[in-house]
Design an enzyme around this catalytic site. Sequence first.
Site, short mmCIF file in Angstrom:
data_model
loop_
_atom_site.label_atom_id
_atom_site.label_comp_id
_atom_site.label_asym_id
_atom_site.label_seq_id
_atom_site.Cartn_x
_atom_site.Cartn_y
_atom_site.Cartn_z
N ARG A 3 5.17 -12.94 9.78
CA ARG A 3 5.92 -12.22 9.53
C ARG A 3 6.98 -11.98 10.41
NH1 ARG A 3 2.40 -6.90 11.56
NH2 ARG A 3 3.87 -5.73 10.54
N LYS A 56 3.81 0.62 10.36
CA LYS A 56 3.47 2.27 9.47
C LYS A 56 3.30 3.53 10.15
CE LYS A 56 3.71 0.45 4.74
NZ LYS A 56 2.51 0.09 3.51
N GLU A 70 0.68 -1.06 -0.06
CA GLU A 70 -0.36 0.48 -0.12
C GLU A 70 0.56 0.92 -0.23
OE1 GLU A 70 -3.63 0.02 3.00
OE2 GLU A 70 -2.05 -1.58 3.86
#
Length: 555
Positions: free
Chosen positions: A260, A270, A34
Amino acid sequence: MENETVSKNFIEQMIDKDIEEGYCHEVHTRFPPEPNGYLHIGHAKSILLNYGLAQKYGGKFNLRFDDTNPTKEKTEFVEAIQSDIEWLGADWEGRLFFASDYFEQMYEGAVKLIKKGKAYVSDLSAEQIREYRGTLTEPGKEDPYSTRSVEENLALFEDMKNGKFADGEKVLRARIDMASSNINMRDPVIYRVAHMTHHRTGDKWCVYPMYDFAHPLSDAYEGVTHSLCSLEFENHRPLYNWFVDELIEGEKPRQIEFARMNLNYTLTSKRKCLKLVQDNIVSGWDDPRMATISGMRRRGYPAAAIRDFCERIGVSKAYSVIDFALLEACVRDNLGTNSPRAMAVIDPVKLVIDNFPEGKVEEIECEYHPDHPEYGTRKIPFTKELWIEKNDFMVEPIKKYRRLFVGNEVRLYKAYYVTCTGYDLDENGEVCCVHATYDPETFGGDSPDGRKVKGTIHWVSAKENVPCEVRLYERLFNVANPSDEEGVSSFEDNLNPDSLKVVSGYVEKALRNCEVGAKYQFMRNGYFCKDKDSTDEKPVFNRTVALRDSFKITK
């Protein structure tokens, strides 16, 4: 060899089975960021995993931006992400896509769901939708607007597209199962009204698809066979499959989840990284203390070291936390093998060789790397006055101290033996100058009479050098888990106050015109990289990593 055993991770085993069973004939992966921030070290794992699998199976790798939320997306992020992926060595071979490329197709897909009676327009607010959705232990309640006719839903959805409703006034929901044990299947929102300017499509759209709707369809439109994502999307897989099954004919992508990357002493959220930038705690997304790829790149981490790190940690489904020291070890291994050597003094005190001829400049030829003759050599000027490190002299030496103190003889690297004869103090009682004499018969660092010295120190001419700024970086946080997710403390409370120390020093004059990004081992000081803030008058060098792990936990 026929009997050779090859260890494969669980994803490779699944791909092998898919190929064997004819599910796919060509492996096609993608990395779908994104564009709402810079990439971090966790993204590097995903990039290299997706790209590596495409390479291993002779398939294709796409870069696709999931740009479905205009409020947080910027062209700056798009450009930075492309630059970072290219630097890492993952080649998308021109297959650059955006979810916004498919807005027309997605809209038609939503219309198709409405016509099939599997989507409806709802007037519930976001808060009401959450309330009607139920809990993990209680089923949801039917949306009171779910009984609208196909014709009414089609008309309302078109009005949504045409801008007749305010943000949040209406949404389009998929009709699945409000009693499902999987809360993601309880009539999820797939379109919302949003009067926002998109970084690519401008003001053409005022309805935007939700991520869970756009993502599987984008995969399918591009022919992706294996959609790899982190483990938190495991519960979203039934929804992924539902959209694909309802709207896609022929070969369909499959979602596979993996754990992850969790790296201690770092933040990869983020939202929190953005706060660090906005609050000026760091200088920007590419601050060398950040866990962003651009920050690590600026700090001097080689791309090959990050690839090595991701290869070493492997891929699994098990939650684990990787020690930051392993990443630094990969960086040291790479730089130790590949970076040229140079001399720099970063905490200087003057050394005067009293019996060296005044005004004489002697040039000493020195190789850049003992194992890489192809790196060439440079000439280092040797003069009466030199800069040495302050900690290379002690008035009262501690036990086993082998460097300069009155009466002791040491080797100046590649130059001469010198014997300390005294020192001067400034008005504060600090040593400001060290005096020594040299033995002219020991040029090159060896004595013809066979005597040995136990200490060798580096130096830079005080007459011919390049003044520089040196930024000594440590980890940004001083606790292994700096996140505030458990509500115990704010991540700002866990900042390491010593994460950056700026000092003035001197480097060899041969480094005056080295390129930004050039990497060196500054002898005995660590590995350094020339920073973009450098000027012609004063280069700036970032410490990439110390020669050994010296980080101390303070909290």
